[in-house]
Design a protein around this motif. Structure first.
Motif, PDB file in Angstrom:
ATOM      1  N   LEU A 146       0.831  -1.211   0.000  1.00 29.60           N
ATOM      2  CA  LEU A 146       0.000   0.000   0.000  1.00 29.60           C
ATOM      3  C   LEU A 146       0.858   1.251   0.000  1.00 29.60           C
ATOM      4  N   LYS A 162      -1.036   4.819  -0.826  1.00 30.92           N
ATOM      5  CA  LYS A 162      -2.305   4.819  -0.085  1.00 30.92           C
ATOM      6  C   LYS A 162      -2.005   4.902   1.411  1.00 30.92           C
ATOM      7  N   TYR A 211      -7.297  -3.243   2.389  1.00 28.71           N
ATOM      8  CA  TYR A 211      -7.483  -1.791   2.344  1.00 28.71           C
ATOM      9  C   TYR A 211      -8.963  -1.436   2.249  1.00 28.71           C
TER      10      TYR A 211
END
Length: 482
Positions: A260, A265, A342
């Motif tokens: 990620l 993110k 996520y």
């Protein structure tokens, strides 16, 4: 003689939706717990927390205030000696996957056999039981606690357990505010009513319907029951306890966070629970035959996160289903693990009071319905749902039993009352972490999915073997034996 006064503690609609469920928590502990010390600790516990000595009624809990009548039982505590060694029930040390211990080891035969007993029979809320293993080998104790889900949720019963633990260790704990004679406020109900009023005045719209909760009728309930019987009788659904070593979940979490970060993110931080949930989700549906089948994922969020509600000592049901996205089998297979984790983390962080009000309005709807209806914690439109529960925040697995003469907690178990008749398949509970770092999971799956889960966990342990020595033994094909 002084007349006994009573406190009336009303429950909310969130509790009413779970009146039909009874839960048994059980621990396998090294050593023999001192029954007299258990009894003395429980007496101190209910004296400081009188609610625990109450009786469940249709609208709430009736609690006798001092002086409690001599004939009144504030709790139940029973014990017996097993004529068999614990190794007749389970392999020790525990393998990676093992069959759950029988519920009878954690309950006396006089304990409630149905959740309705708590409202119909005027009995104690808490049923404690100890089974001693003294013969033929090392000494162990199984200690169990049966309670009505219609009074306590996971964090609520965790507060009870940690208060009990503190009493056994001679430690202080935060006692709830004292009850007063007559009607006592339900803090969650007050908070919901206030929030609804404020939103109505402000004209604040509710969030889009996430379909995380549904109102269903008798036809759906019968179809669900038939499906569960089909899973148990035809597909051999069974309960098992799974141990995930720290080197496995730490690697899954580290790899997911790194992936990620590389994608930029950073709006949410993945938790161990997010990653384990995503991993199990992908694992169980990795070999399904119908790629377009819609699969739902049900999980719960505590409303105690809204600190302004003052619910930090609220022991009753205080959670709502998370608004998770719905995927097809093909999408579950295709989405990378870190991306799925996520999406789950975003849903968790996006929970609002608006979602709580949505659920509350559905609960109100069924109370005024003239037909049989209930609220379920998932989208009734999906073709199959996997039910998750994460109890790790309550830290109830590795209880310290040394104040009672016990030693290490070997494992924890979480059956439901009445499971001898019907298991609820497709359920996964992340119970928490043992002292050795292993995460305990309680799962009910059909034989094929149990085998898939076992094989994938074996593969991950093997992949980590060169980095860290595994903490648990192989289950040696347990799924094929269940």
């Amino acid at each position: 003689m002084t007349e006994v006064q009573y406190a009336e503690c009303f429950l909310s609609l969130f509790d009413g939706n779970y009146q039909g469920i009874g839960i048994v928590l059980g621990w396998l502990v090294e050593g023999l717990l001192d029954l007299e010390k258990v009894d003395h600790a429980l007496k101190r516990l209910v004296t400081k927390w009188p609610l625990l000595a109450g009786r469940l009624q249709s609208t709430g809990i009736r609690v006798p205030l001092s002086p409690i009548p001599a004939t009144y039982a504030p709790y139940s505590l029973t014990s017996r000696n097993s004529d068999k060694p614990i190794t007749d029930y389970v392999q020790l040390p525990l393998p990676m996957m093992s069959a759950a211990l029988p519920t009878t080891l954690f309950m006396d035969y006089k304990a409630p056999q149905s959740p309705r007993d708590w409202t119909d029979k005027d009995i104690p809320l808490l049923y404690w039981h100890l089974t001693y293993f003294k013969a033929k080998g090392p000494e162990y104790t199984c200690i169990g606690l049966a309670f009505p889900h219609g009074v306590f949720d996971g964090m609520g019963i965790a507060a009870v357990l940690h208060a009990f633990e503190a009493e056994t260790l001679g430690q202080s704990w935060s006692t709830p505010p004292p009850l007063k004679p007559g009607i006592n406020e339900n803090k969650l109900q007050t908070y919901i009513d206030k929030t609804v009023s404020e939103k109505k005045k402000a004209g604040t719209p509710l969030p889009p319907d996430s379909k995380a909760t549904s109102v269903v009728g008798l036809r759906f309930l019968l179809r669900f029951l038939v499906w569960q019987i089909w899973q148990q009788r035809w597909h051999q659904a069974q309960r098992a306890v799974v141990l995930m070593p720290p080197q496995v979940y730490e690697k899954l979490l580290g790899d997911a966070r790194e992936a990620l970060a590389q994608e930029g993110k950073t709006d949410v931080r993945l938790s161990t629970g997010n990653v384990i949930t995503a991993w199990i989700y992908k694992t169980l549906y990795s070999k399904e035959l119908f790629p377009n089948r819609l699969i739902g994922l049900s999980n719960l969020a505590s409303l105690r996160i809204f600190s302004e509600a003052g619910l930090n000592q609220y022991a009753h049901n205080c959670f709502i289903p998370l608004p998770y996205p719905i995927f097809t089998v093909a999408e579950i297979r295709a989405i990378p693990l870190h991306q799925l984790a996520y999406e789950l983390a975003k849903a968790t962080s996006g929970i609002t009071l608006g979602h709580a009000i949505q659920v509350y309005k559905l609960l109100e709807e069924i109370t005024t319905s003239s037909t049989i209806k209930t609220v379920i914690p998932h989208d009734a439109g999906v073709e199959e749902t996997i039910f998750f529960s994460n109890m790790s925040f309550g830290r109830v697995v590795d209880i310290n039993w040394t104040g009672l003469g016990g030693k290490r907690t070997v494992c924890m178990y979480k059956p439901l009352l009445g499971e001898s008749f019907l298991l609820i398949s497709n359920t996964v509970t992340i119970d928490g972490t043992l002292g050795d770092g292993n995460i305990v999971m309680d799962v009910v799956l059909n034989r094929r999915r149990m085998q898939i889960l076992e094989e994938e966990l074996e593969r991950l342990i093997g992949a980590c073997a060169n980095q860290t020595k595994p903490h648990v033994r192989s289950s040696k094909g347990l799924a094929s034996k269940l």
